[in-house]
Design an enzyme around this catalytic site. Structure first.
Site, PDB file in Angstrom:
ATOM      1  CG  HIS A   1       0.070   5.840   2.870  1.00 19.62           C
ATOM      2  ND1 HIS A   1      -1.262   5.503   3.009  1.00 19.62           N
ATOM      3  CD2 HIS A   1       0.721   5.174   3.871  1.00 19.62           C
ATOM      4  CE1 HIS A   1      -1.420   4.703   4.031  1.00 19.62           C
ATOM      5  NE2 HIS A   1      -0.227   4.474   4.573  1.00 19.62           N
TER       6      HIS A   1
ATOM      7  CG  HIS B   1      -0.166   0.342   2.499  1.00 20.38           C
ATOM      8  ND1 HIS B   1       0.787  -0.495   3.028  1.00 20.38           N
ATOM      9  CD2 HIS B   1      -0.227   1.429   3.320  1.00 20.38           C
ATOM     10  CE1 HIS B   1       1.285   0.052   4.125  1.00 20.38           C
ATOM     11  NE2 HIS B   1       0.683   1.221   4.329  1.00 20.38           N
TER      12      HIS B   1
END
Length: 636
Positions: free
Chosen positions: A75, A60
């Site tokens: 992110h 992620h």
């Protein structure tokens, strides 16, 4: 000074300011400066170019480090680490190089929403505190790979508390208009002196606001970047990055600014500066050595060193070498400045200081006689101006010979003809004329300063440092050297010395009085530099910016010059200010302390007057600093 780096949108969607992101860790800026993006599609692109430094196990988050060492974190989603990679696919690995706009990952927006998590993509500069001056952001709906933010990277001119010369050189080159705008570069004791094609392309404000640069001056037909005591290291760094750049500009085309009396004067100052500045250091060092030797022979100190001892004679020879062979040093330096062959001109200087030439010169032996005109040998040791002119003649002759001689003959015959012709011209014509004029002017100045006493001391002491502002003091430096070389002393230099002391005392007062840490550290360093004979860091760093500080220094030096002139003080070495105390001992008459007492009393007076005036009138922390610009305010 900051460098702008564009940051691209990592996906198609709506850009959000950091404080609008629905996550306290990101929105508070704890992670660093950056922005959020509400994606409309799940394809993720690299916002910057660089090296992949991290790929999270849960896929992620991806880290990228740019060539400017910005650490950028991409992110994907908020609190998505708990998905353990579900819905994510990454197309890069640690160590890969990526270009801005390159596809690096995909994220399933549906999967993230099914887990009731936000899909917001964060782009964060995690080392913002260390690397960023600010971040400009456009809160717009955008397509992927469009520029939506600009990061302003701090100039990396200071590293571990010290100047990074290579980084500073990059900043200077960029802000003088780039490599293509630079015609030539030389340096003196404290300044880089650029010859620029167009000074309008230079960015004064950025350079003035750069760590490691004290100020920028337009004077003497040059673009002068004042560096201070580290100028040699910065010059070397700049020249390393500009390997094709010459350190001369003699062959440049004439411009309107270079024509006329003003242009000729600027060129003359430039040639003198370029010829003398590399030599000044060794002359100064030699003068200190000679002064210390004189000090050690004082009867008041018990004749610690005998003038007939091998040690005294050996060390004295070390000190005398720079003066004795000054024609070689000046000739080499002048040839480099003018773009000629330094070795050839050094040989001409060697001819003038050849032992037999010196012996005949001291005896004024006739070379030949035409009618009643006697052409005589002269002693050219300690001479300066004849060699600068010889270097100019040599350059012109070399250029002419390159045009008429075949290339296969040039290596031998150009030096041969140059040495023969220029040596002869110097010996018979230009040498006697120039040396006679130089000695006459130097002696005349000495006599005028001595005879004018306190009047000359007051005027010269009060105004000399004004010449330093415009770099015009380089027109005086050779005259001082000529005085010391010819008569062994310089009354003018004794007055100049106290002007350095007074500017140092003025900046020291400001440094002690201020509560501003940056001003205090700069002031103390500048005071030390001034007490060691270099006043530019004090003048440009503080004194001129708070003009009353500079005026306080001028008043102090006027008082010091008054006392020096009143006591008929003189100097027997080149180095001035407090570090040059040994230059006030007369090496020929060790017991004569008149000049030393003049130095002592005038320096004390200059320090007290300059310090007290600055303290009570010249400076306080509420004063506005002049000229130097504030750092640009950026939107965060």
């Amino acid at each position: 000074m900051s460098k702008k780096i564009n940051i691209l949108a990592p996906a198609k969607g709506q850009v959000l300011a950091l404080n609008k992101v629905n996550d306290e860790v990101f929105s508070s800026g704890i992670m660093g400066e950056g922005f959020g993006l509400e994606p409309l599609e799940g394809t993720i692109y690299a916002p910057v170019s660089g090296i992949i430094t991290m790929v999270a196990d849960s896929k992620h988050a991806i880290g990228i480090k740019t060539e400017d060492e910005l650490e950028v974190l991409v992110h994907m989603g908020i609190d998505t680490v708990g998905l353990n990679g579900e819905g994510f696919e990454v197309f890069v690995k640690q160590g890969d190089k990526v270009a801005a706009g390159q596809k690096i990952a995909t994220m399933s927006l549906e999967t993230i929403k099914l887990h009731n998590l936000a899909t917001t993509v964060m782009v964060i500069v995690t080392n913002s505190t260390a690397k960023l001056e600010g971040l400009d952001l456009e809160e717009v709906e955008t397509n992927e790979k469009a520029s939506v933010a600009a990061a302003y990277v701090k100039s990396a001119v200071v590293k571990d508390g010290k100047l990074d010369y290579d980084a500073l050189a990059d900043v200077i080159i960029e802000n003088v208009g780039g490599e293509d705008n630079i015609k030539s570069l030389i340096h003196c004791i404290t300044r880089l002196r650029f010859g620029l094609k167009d000074e309008q392309k230079a960015n004064d404000e950025v350079l003035q606001d750069t760590d490691g640069v004290i100020d920028v001056i337009h004077a003497s037909g040059q673009y002068q970047v004042v560096i201070g005591n580290e100028v040699t290291a910065v010059y070397d760094a700049v020249m390393k990055k500009l390997p094709n750049l010459s350190d001369n500009d003699e062959a440049e085309e004439e411009t309107s600014e270079s024509k006329g009396i003003s242009g000729a004067f600027n060129q003359l100052i430039g040639i003198i500066t370029g010829s003398m500045s590399p030599v000044v250091g060794v002359i100064a060092a030699s003068g200190i050595i000679k002064g210390i030797l004189a000090l050690l022979t004082l009867p008041q100190l018990g004749n610690l060193l005998n003038v007939k001892s091998e040690m005294y004679i050996t060390i004295s020879a070390m000190a005398d070498a720079a003066f004795f062979f000054l024609p070689i040093l000046v000739g080499f330096s002048a040839a480099k400045r003018l773009g000629g062959n330094p070795i050839t001109v050094a040989v001409i200087g060697g001819f003038l200081t050849y032992p037999q030439m010196i012996a005949w010169g001291k005896a004024f032996k006739d070379i030949f006689v035409i009618g009643n005109v006697h052409f005589q040998f002269l002693n050219y040791t300690y001479s300066i101006f004849p060699m600068i002119l010889a270097a100019w003649f040599a350059k012109k002759l070399e250029d002419y010979l390159k045009k008429i001689l075949p290339s296969f003959l040039q290596m031998i015959f150009i030096p041969m003809f140059t040495i023969l012709v220029v040596s002869s011209i110097t010996l018979l014509i230009t040498g006697p004329v120039i040396q006679g004029l130089a000695n006459g002017i130097a002696d005349l100045i000495n006599v005028v300063v001595h005879s004018s006493g306190w009047i000359g001391g007051l005027i010269i002491g009060g105004f000399y440092q004004l010449l330093v502002i415009f770099g015009l003091h380089w027109g005086v430096v050779p005259l001082v050297a000529q005085q010391i070389a010819g008569s062994g002393e310089s009354a003018l230099n004794a007055i100049i010395s106290v002007t350095m002391v007074s500017q140092g005392a003025a900046v020291l007062a400001a440094a002690i009085k201020t509560r501003k840490n940056d001003l205090k550290s700069l002031g103390i360093a500048a005071a030390i530099s001034a007490f060691c004979g270099v006043t530019e860091p004090a003048i440009y760093g503080i004194n001129l910016r708070y003009r009353k500080v500079f005026v306080s220094g001028l008043i102090g030096s006027a008082v010091g010059g008054f006392i020096t002139g009143l006591m008929h003080g003189s100097m027997y070495g080149f180095t001035g200010s407090l570090i040059g105390f040994s230059s006030f001992f007369n090496p020929k008459h060790a017991t004569d302390l008149t000049s030393f007492y003049a130095f002592l009393f005038s320096s004390i007076a200059a320090i007290l007057v300059s310090f007290i005036l600055t303290w009570v009138w010249g400076y306080n922390d509420s004063m506005a600093q002049g000229k130097k610009v504030e750092k640009r305010k950026l939107n965060k």
